[in-house]
Motif scaffolding. Structure first.
Motif, mmCIF file in Angstrom:
data_model
loop_
_atom_site.group_PDB
_atom_site.id
_atom_site.type_symbol
_atom_site.label_atom_id
_atom_site.label_comp_id
_atom_site.label_asym_id
_atom_site.label_seq_id
_atom_site.Cartn_x
_atom_site.Cartn_y
_atom_site.Cartn_z
ATOM 1 N N PHE A 87 -43.248 5.459 29.899
ATOM 2 C CA PHE A 87 -42.020 6.224 29.642
ATOM 3 C C PHE A 87 -41.726 6.259 28.148
ATOM 4 N N GLY A 88 -41.755 5.083 27.507
ATOM 5 C CA GLY A 88 -41.478 5.022 26.077
ATOM 6 C C GLY A 88 -42.508 5.754 25.247
ATOM 7 N N ALA A 89 -43.795 5.567 25.575
ATOM 8 C CA ALA A 89 -44.865 6.219 24.820
ATOM 9 C C ALA A 89 -44.808 7.738 24.987
ATOM 10 N N PHE A 90 -44.446 8.203 26.183
ATOM 11 C CA PHE A 90 -44.362 9.646 26.434
ATOM 12 C C PHE A 90 -43.308 10.296 25.545
ATOM 13 N N PHE A 91 -42.130 9.693 25.460
ATOM 14 C CA PHE A 91 -41.069 10.257 24.622
ATOM 15 C C PHE A 91 -41.409 10.156 23.139
ATOM 16 N N GLU A 92 -42.139 9.112 22.766
ATOM 17 C CA GLU A 92 -42.564 8.988 21.372
ATOM 18 C C GLU A 92 -43.529 10.119 21.009
ATOM 19 N N ILE A 93 -44.455 10.422 21.898
ATOM 20 C CA ILE A 93 -45.402 11.526 21.668
ATOM 21 C C ILE A 93 -44.671 12.860 21.645
ATOM 22 N N MET A 94 -43.717 13.049 22.556
ATOM 23 C CA MET A 94 -42.958 14.300 22.624
ATOM 24 C C MET A 94 -42.188 14.540 21.329
ATOM 25 N N GLN A 95 -41.603 13.479 20.771
ATOM 26 C CA GLN A 95 -40.833 13.638 19.539
ATOM 27 C C GLN A 95 -41.711 14.023 18.367
ATOM 28 N N GLY A 96 -42.942 13.536 18.358
ATOM 29 C CA GLY A 96 -43.836 13.848 17.259
ATOM 30 C C GLY A 96 -44.383 15.260 17.318
ATOM 31 N N ARG A 97 -44.545 15.793 18.527
ATOM 32 C CA ARG A 97 -45.206 17.093 18.689
ATOM 33 C C ARG A 97 -44.260 18.264 18.834
ATOM 34 N N PHE A 98 -42.999 18.021 19.185
ATOM 35 C CA PHE A 98 -42.081 19.116 19.452
ATOM 36 C C PHE A 98 -40.798 18.963 18.636
ATOM 37 N N ASP A 99 -40.124 20.075 18.442
ATOM 38 C CA ASP A 99 -38.861 20.076 17.701
ATOM 39 C C ASP A 99 -37.761 19.474 18.571
ATOM 40 N N MET A 100 -37.210 18.348 18.127
ATOM 41 C CA MET A 100 -36.174 17.653 18.891
ATOM 42 C C MET A 100 -34.833 17.699 18.171
ATOM 43 N N SER A 101 -34.660 18.690 17.265
ATOM 44 C CA SER A 101 -33.441 18.751 16.454
ATOM 45 C C SER A 101 -32.188 18.980 17.303
ATOM 46 N N SER A 102 -32.348 19.564 18.503
ATOM 47 C CA SER A 102 -31.193 19.808 19.365
ATOM 48 C C SER A 102 -30.719 18.539 20.066
ATOM 49 N N VAL A 103 -31.547 17.496 20.039
ATOM 50 C CA VAL A 103 -31.180 16.218 20.669
ATOM 51 C C VAL A 103 -30.355 15.396 19.679
ATOM 52 N N PRO A 104 -29.260 14.785 20.109
ATOM 53 C CA PRO A 104 -28.438 13.958 19.189
ATOM 54 C C PRO A 104 -29.288 12.908 18.479
ATOM 55 N N ILE A 105 -28.980 12.696 17.198
ATOM 56 C CA ILE A 105 -29.821 11.816 16.377
ATOM 57 C C ILE A 105 -29.869 10.394 16.915
ATOM 58 N N MET A 106 -28.755 9.870 17.441
ATOM 59 C CA MET A 106 -28.753 8.506 17.969
ATOM 60 C C MET A 106 -29.670 8.379 19.183
ATOM 61 N N LEU A 107 -29.713 9.432 20.000
ATOM 62 C CA LEU A 107 -30.599 9.419 21.161
ATOM 63 C C LEU A 107 -32.059 9.485 20.711
ATOM 64 N N ARG A 108 -32.335 10.282 19.668
ATOM 65 C CA ARG A 108 -33.702 10.372 19.142
ATOM 66 C C ARG A 108 -34.157 9.029 18.593
ATOM 67 N N ILE A 109 -33.263 8.356 17.884
ATOM 68 C CA ILE A 109 -33.592 7.036 17.334
ATOM 69 C C ILE A 109 -33.861 6.045 18.468
ATOM 70 N N PHE A 110 -33.004 6.073 19.488
ATOM 71 C CA PHE A 110 -33.185 5.160 20.619
ATOM 72 C C PHE A 110 -34.528 5.399 21.308
ATOM 73 N N LEU A 111 -34.858 6.675 21.553
ATOM 74 C CA LEU A 111 -36.108 6.996 22.238
ATOM 75 C C LEU A 111 -37.326 6.637 21.398
ATOM 76 N N SER A 112 -37.221 6.790 20.066
ATOM 77 C CA SER A 112 -38.356 6.467 19.204
ATOM 78 C C SER A 112 -38.593 4.965 19.132
ATOM 79 N N LEU A 113 -37.531 4.178 19.351
ATOM 80 C CA LEU A 113 -37.646 2.723 19.300
ATOM 81 C C LEU A 113 -37.890 2.097 20.669
ATOM 82 N N TYR A 114 -37.736 2.883 21.715
ATOM 83 C CA TYR A 114 -37.748 2.333 23.075
ATOM 84 C C TYR A 114 -39.038 1.577 23.380
#
Length: 310
Positions: free
Chosen positions: A250-277
């Protein structure tokens, strides 16, 4: 942001934001989390190493997993703690590349270990009479050494392709350094890096996924066709491993998704949480999961806590 091709001397971590006095609260929370990870993993490593009753293949692989959790969290938390307190969120190029090596090596060993553990459970449940002869101490040592050495090799190759890249910028849109963010900053063709990434994905990740799926299909088949005792054994030994595998995936999947796709519409705190998960929850999740579900570990931990003899 730099416009000309150059070898940068530092990187700016742009995902940090000004939190004012709250940074001290965040620092204490992250520090407590880091200390909890260290204590929990060290405790289980010591428990497994000093108790001869736990010197079995499954627990040896668990010990390797806990050592890797310590390694991976140490590659993230010290720099993260410094950045939380700092007003200037920059990191030297050498420290950034060191963290990239640390983090990717951790991810590789973690996935390899989970794959080998699924094979170990497959042998124990589907071939119980042959388990002792097929999963010997020597084979456990060879598999463990292979996981770590092959991860070193693949990570070194990845770094040898990324470090020489000429970059047109020095801003990373994350709270820590990762390889794909560096590759995206390159001024010139990164075909070789992309090819290596694809080769690694198909030769290692896809192979491990197929192995894991096969083992669990076989385990489920034995569960449905076997006796009640077999089903109970499969549930008790496979549930923690399957939960750990799903958590890491789950964590690795979201990390890969953030690197390959534009996640600017996602709140920054949620992006940080998912990247650290995948770097924070897995090292904390595994000791709790296995400590509570593995009866041998649970009994020994209780005896140590209350001073009782086993």
């Amino acid at each position: 942001m730099m416009t000309n091709s150059t070898q940068v001397s530092y990187f700016a971590l742009a995902a940090y934001c000004d939190t004012g006095l709250f940074k001290y609260l965040y620092f204490m929370i992250v520090l407590c989390l880091y200390m909890l990870i260290i204590c929990a993993n060290l405790l289980l490593i010591v428990v497994i190493c000093v108790n001869r009753s736990l010197h079995e293949p499954m627990y040896m692989f668990l010990c390797s997993l806990f050592v890797n959790e310590l390694y991976g969290s140490t590659g993230l938390f010290p720099l993260l703690l410094l950045q939380i307190l700092s007003d200037i969120h920059t990191v030297s190029a050498s420290a950034c590349f060191l963290q990239i090596y640390w983090v990717h090596f951790y991810g590789s060993v973690e996935f390899f270990t989970l794959g080998v553990m699924s094979y170990d459970r497959y042998l124990a449940i589907c071939h119980p009479l042959q388990y002792q002869t097929r999963m010997t101490t020597a084979r456990v040592a060879v598999l463990t050494a292979f996981m770590w050495l092959y991860s070193v090799l693949t990570t070194v190759v990845m770094m040898s392709l990324s470090v020489p890249l000429q970059l047109c910028g020095n801003t990373i849109q994350k709270v820590y350094c990762d390889n794909y963010s560096i590759v995206k900053l390159a001024c010139f063709d990164t075909t070789v890096n992309n090819i290596y990434g694809m080769v690694y994905m198909f030769t290692v990740i896809v192979t491990l996924i197929i192995l894991i799926l096969y083992t669990y299909i076989r385990i489920l088949y034995v569960c449905f066709s076997g006796c009640k005792q077999t089903r109970q054994k499969a549930v008790s030994t496979c549930t923690p491993h399957l939960a750990s595998l799903l958590n890491f995936s789950f964590g690795a999947f979201f990390e890969i998704m953030q690197g390959r796709f534009d996640m600017s519409s996602v709140p920054i705190m949620l992006r940080i949480f998912l990247s650290l998960y995948w770097l924070t929850c897995q090292p904390l999740f595994n000791p709790v999961l296995y400590g509570l579900n593995m009866s041998k570990i649970r009994v020994i931990c209780k005896s140590l806590a209350f001073g009782k003899r086993i």
